[in-house]
Scaffold this motif. Structure first.
Motif, PDB file in Angstrom:
ATOM      1  N   GLU A  81      73.361  24.281  69.274  1.00  0.00           N
ATOM      2  CA  GLU A  81      72.619  25.196  70.060  1.00  0.00           C
ATOM      3  C   GLU A  81      71.219  25.402  68.888  1.00  0.00           C
ATOM      4  OE1 GLU A  81      71.502  25.180  73.282  1.00  0.00           O
ATOM      5  OE2 GLU A  81      73.348  23.821  73.425  1.00  0.00           O
ATOM      6  N   VAL A  82      71.718  26.165  67.878  1.00  0.00           N
ATOM      7  CA  VAL A  82      70.762  26.808  66.819  1.00  0.00           C
ATOM      8  C   VAL A  82      70.088  25.681  66.108  1.00  0.00           C
ATOM      9  CG1 VAL A  82      70.566  27.918  64.650  1.00  0.00           C
ATOM     10  CG2 VAL A  82      72.027  29.029  66.420  1.00  0.00           C
ATOM     11  N   MET A  83      70.872  24.440  65.839  1.00  0.00           N
ATOM     12  CA  MET A  83      70.118  23.488  65.219  1.00  0.00           C
ATOM     13  C   MET A  83      69.108  22.605  65.857  1.00  0.00           C
ATOM     14  SD  MET A  83      73.004  21.813  62.686  1.00  0.00           S
ATOM     15  CE  MET A  83      74.309  21.423  63.767  1.00  0.00           C
ATOM     16  N   MET A  84      69.317  22.804  67.391  1.00  0.00           N
ATOM     17  CA  MET A  84      68.616  21.820  68.153  1.00  0.00           C
ATOM     18  C   MET A  84      67.079  22.859  68.611  1.00  0.00           C
ATOM     19  SD  MET A  84      71.458  20.262  70.740  1.00  0.00           S
ATOM     20  CE  MET A  84      70.331  20.592  72.080  1.00  0.00           C
ATOM     21  N   ILE A  85      67.115  23.961  68.155  1.00  0.00           N
ATOM     22  CA  ILE A  85      65.869  24.643  68.112  1.00  0.00           C
ATOM     23  C   ILE A  85      64.887  24.026  67.573  1.00  0.00           C
ATOM     24  CG2 ILE A  85      64.563  26.924  67.976  1.00  0.00           C
ATOM     25  CD1 ILE A  85      67.452  28.268  68.347  1.00  0.00           C
ATOM     26  N   MET A  86      63.650  23.698  68.353  1.00  0.00           N
ATOM     27  CA  MET A  86      62.506  22.835  67.719  1.00  0.00           C
ATOM     28  C   MET A  86      61.547  23.696  66.665  1.00  0.00           C
ATOM     29  SD  MET A  86      62.941  19.889  68.895  1.00  0.00           S
ATOM     30  CE  MET A  86      63.211  18.924  70.093  1.00  0.00           C
ATOM     31  N   ASP A  87      61.332  24.683  66.829  1.00  0.00           N
ATOM     32  CA  ASP A  87      60.552  25.624  66.003  1.00  0.00           C
ATOM     33  C   ASP A  87      61.453  26.530  64.979  1.00  0.00           C
ATOM     34  OD1 ASP A  87      58.577  27.362  64.884  1.00  0.00           O
ATOM     35  OD2 ASP A  87      58.338  28.554  66.769  1.00  0.00           O
ATOM     36  N   ASP A  88      61.097  25.938  64.048  1.00  0.00           N
ATOM     37  CA  ASP A  88      61.839  26.894  62.867  1.00  0.00           C
ATOM     38  C   ASP A  88      61.741  28.163  62.459  1.00  0.00           C
ATOM     39  OD1 ASP A  88      63.351  24.229  62.027  1.00  0.00           O
ATOM     40  OD2 ASP A  88      61.767  23.780  60.506  1.00  0.00           O
ATOM     41  N   GLU A  89      60.702  28.590  63.005  1.00  0.00           N
ATOM     42  CA  GLU A  89      60.054  29.998  62.973  1.00  0.00           C
ATOM     43  C   GLU A  89      60.683  30.725  64.196  1.00  0.00           C
ATOM     44  OE1 GLU A  89      58.760  31.097  60.067  1.00  0.00           O
ATOM     45  OE2 GLU A  89      58.767  29.003  59.529  1.00  0.00           O
ATOM     46  N   GLU A  90      61.286  30.456  65.241  1.00  0.00           N
ATOM     47  CA  GLU A  90      61.862  30.791  66.227  1.00  0.00           C
ATOM     48  C   GLU A  90      62.811  31.583  66.076  1.00  0.00           C
ATOM     49  OE1 GLU A  90      63.234  30.225  70.696  1.00  0.00           O
ATOM     50  OE2 GLU A  90      62.103  28.715  69.893  1.00  0.00           O
ATOM     51  N   LEU A  91      62.913  32.956  66.308  1.00  0.00           N
ATOM     52  CA  LEU A  91      64.189  33.843  66.054  1.00  0.00           C
ATOM     53  C   LEU A  91      65.388  33.436  66.871  1.00  0.00           C
ATOM     54  CD1 LEU A  91      62.634  37.383  65.504  1.00  0.00           C
ATOM     55  CD2 LEU A  91      63.223  35.636  63.585  1.00  0.00           C
ATOM     56  N   VAL A  92      66.439  33.782  66.653  1.00  0.00           N
ATOM     57  CA  VAL A  92      67.536  33.520  67.556  1.00  0.00           C
ATOM     58  C   VAL A  92      68.402  34.771  67.833  1.00  0.00           C
ATOM     59  CG1 VAL A  92      70.007  32.460  67.373  1.00  0.00           C
ATOM     60  CG2 VAL A  92      68.223  31.345  66.276  1.00  0.00           C
ATOM     61  N   LYS A  93      68.707  34.986  68.930  1.00  0.00           N
ATOM     62  CA  LYS A  93      69.204  36.333  69.580  1.00  0.00           C
ATOM     63  C   LYS A  93      70.953  36.091  69.197  1.00  0.00           C
ATOM     64  CE  LYS A  93      66.255  38.081  72.898  1.00  0.00           C
ATOM     65  NZ  LYS A  93      65.656  39.116  72.181  1.00  0.00           N
ATOM     66  N   ILE A  94      71.318  37.075  68.487  1.00  0.00           N
ATOM     67  CA  ILE A  94      72.769  37.166  68.215  1.00  0.00           C
ATOM     68  C   ILE A  94      73.457  38.218  69.051  1.00  0.00           C
ATOM     69  CG2 ILE A  94      73.021  35.668  66.317  1.00  0.00           C
ATOM     70  CD1 ILE A  94      73.509  38.392  64.816  1.00  0.00           C
ATOM     71  N   ASN A  95      74.651  38.163  69.269  1.00  0.00           N
ATOM     72  CA  ASN A  95      75.403  39.339  69.985  1.00  0.00           C
ATOM     73  C   ASN A  95      75.963  40.123  68.909  1.00  0.00           C
ATOM     74  OD1 ASN A  95      77.632  40.879  71.145  1.00  0.00           O
ATOM     75  ND2 ASN A  95      77.035  39.682  73.000  1.00  0.00           N
ATOM     76  N   VAL A  96      75.764  41.472  68.645  1.00  0.00           N
ATOM     77  CA  VAL A  96      76.546  42.357  67.836  1.00  0.00           C
ATOM     78  C   VAL A  96      77.057  43.535  68.796  1.00  0.00           C
ATOM     79  CG1 VAL A  96      76.133  43.868  65.751  1.00  0.00           C
ATOM     80  CG2 VAL A  96      74.618  41.766  66.151  1.00  0.00           C
ATOM     81  N   GLY A  97      78.292  43.497  68.779  1.00  0.00           N
ATOM     82  CA  GLY A  97      78.755  44.601  69.777  1.00  0.00           C
ATOM     83  C   GLY A  97      78.395  44.404  71.104  1.00  0.00           C
ATOM     84  N   GLU A  98      77.548  45.409  71.610  1.00  0.00           N
ATOM     85  CA  GLU A  98      77.110  45.452  72.841  1.00  0.00           C
ATOM     86  C   GLU A  98      75.583  45.054  72.999  1.00  0.00           C
ATOM     87  OE1 GLU A  98      78.470  48.425  75.584  1.00  0.00           O
ATOM     88  OE2 GLU A  98      80.734  48.437  74.804  1.00  0.00           O
ATOM     89  N   ALA A  99      74.955  44.752  71.814  1.00  0.00           N
ATOM     90  CA  ALA A  99      73.492  44.752  71.799  1.00  0.00           C
ATOM     91  C   ALA A  99      73.108  43.391  70.982  1.00  0.00           C
ATOM     92  CB  ALA A  99      72.951  45.637  70.693  1.00  0.00           C
ATOM     93  N   PHE A 100      72.102  42.907  71.221  1.00  0.00           N
ATOM     94  CA  PHE A 100      71.501  41.565  70.867  1.00  0.00           C
ATOM     95  C   PHE A 100      70.570  41.889  69.615  1.00  0.00           C
ATOM     96  CE2 PHE A 100      73.082  40.544  74.852  1.00  0.00           C
ATOM     97  CZ  PHE A 100      73.803  39.373  74.632  1.00  0.00           C
ATOM     98  N   ALA A 101      70.844  41.305  68.536  1.00  0.00           N
ATOM     99  CA  ALA A 101      69.712  41.419  67.583  1.00  0.00           C
ATOM    100  C   ALA A 101      68.930  39.982  67.233  1.00  0.00           C
ATOM    101  CB  ALA A 101      70.356  41.700  66.134  1.00  0.00           C
ATOM    102  N   ASP A 102      67.691  40.124  66.876  1.00  0.00           N
ATOM    103  CA  ASP A 102      67.039  38.710  66.718  1.00  0.00           C
ATOM    104  C   ASP A 102      67.322  38.534  64.960  1.00  0.00           C
ATOM    105  OD1 ASP A 102      65.778  38.546  69.030  1.00  0.00           O
ATOM    106  OD2 ASP A 102      64.081  39.919  68.717  1.00  0.00           O
ATOM    107  N   VAL A 103      67.548  37.286  64.661  1.00  0.00           N
ATOM    108  CA  VAL A 103      67.699  36.947  63.155  1.00  0.00           C
ATOM    109  C   VAL A 103      67.207  35.503  63.104  1.00  0.00           C
ATOM    110  CG1 VAL A 103      69.763  38.136  62.912  1.00  0.00           C
ATOM    111  CG2 VAL A 103      69.888  35.991  63.800  1.00  0.00           C
ATOM    112  N   SER A 104      66.968  35.306  61.874  1.00  0.00           N
ATOM    113  CA  SER A 104      66.368  33.782  61.720  1.00  0.00           C
ATOM    114  C   SER A 104      67.480  32.767  61.996  1.00  0.00           C
ATOM    115  CB  SER A 104      65.730  33.547  60.141  1.00  0.00           C
ATOM    116  OG  SER A 104      66.936  33.583  59.384  1.00  0.00           O
TER     117      SER A 104
END
Length: 132
Positions: A53-76
């Motif tokens: 799914e991450v590789m299929m993102i068209m915009d290379d600058e778009e951030l990805v939300k990852i789950n960290v515990g009970e929160a989400f964080a935006d990462v490259s």
């Protein structure tokens, strides 16, 4: 005939009982390891899906939300891919270790079953066949 049947029965010694108990504990451990391996392999499939799914993102600058515990964080995307690869490698290594443990347990069960079956023949019913 009754006396003949009684002479065929074997006395269960304390050592025999210890072997039977050991087999039972190993059988339980065997199934716990199988279950844990199954869960980890499911996790590996999910991680691979996430990586795709991450590789299929068209915009290379778009951030990805990852789950960290009970929160989400935006990462490259690059950081997300690195994290997914690390998690996959960790889980794969754990699967390898558990499969080694599973094989060791299977070998011990096989040895115990052979020893007990040699003494008691068909009169002993061990829950599982470790070769199945």
């Amino acid at each position: 005939r009754g006396q003949n049947k009684m002479s065929e029965e074997r006395e269960v010694t304390a050592a025999d009982q210890a072997d039977i108990n050991a087999f039972s504990r190993l059988n339980l451990q065997f199934h716990e390891l199988e279950d844990e391996i199954k869960v980890l392999k499911g996790d590996l499939t999910n991680l691979q899906d996430a990586s795709n799914e991450v590789m299929m993102i068209m915009d290379d600058e778009e951030l990805v939300k990852i789950n960290v515990g009970e929160a989400f964080a935006d990462v490259s995307q690059e950081d997300a891919q690195t994290m997914l690869e690390r998690l996959s490698a960790d889980k794969s290594a754990k699967v390898g270790r558990l499969e080694g443990q599973l094989e060791a347990v299977r070998d011990k069960m096989r040895d115990l079953k052979a020893r007990l079956t040699a003494k008691f023949g068909k009169s002993i019913n061990l829950e599982e066949d470790p070769d199945a």
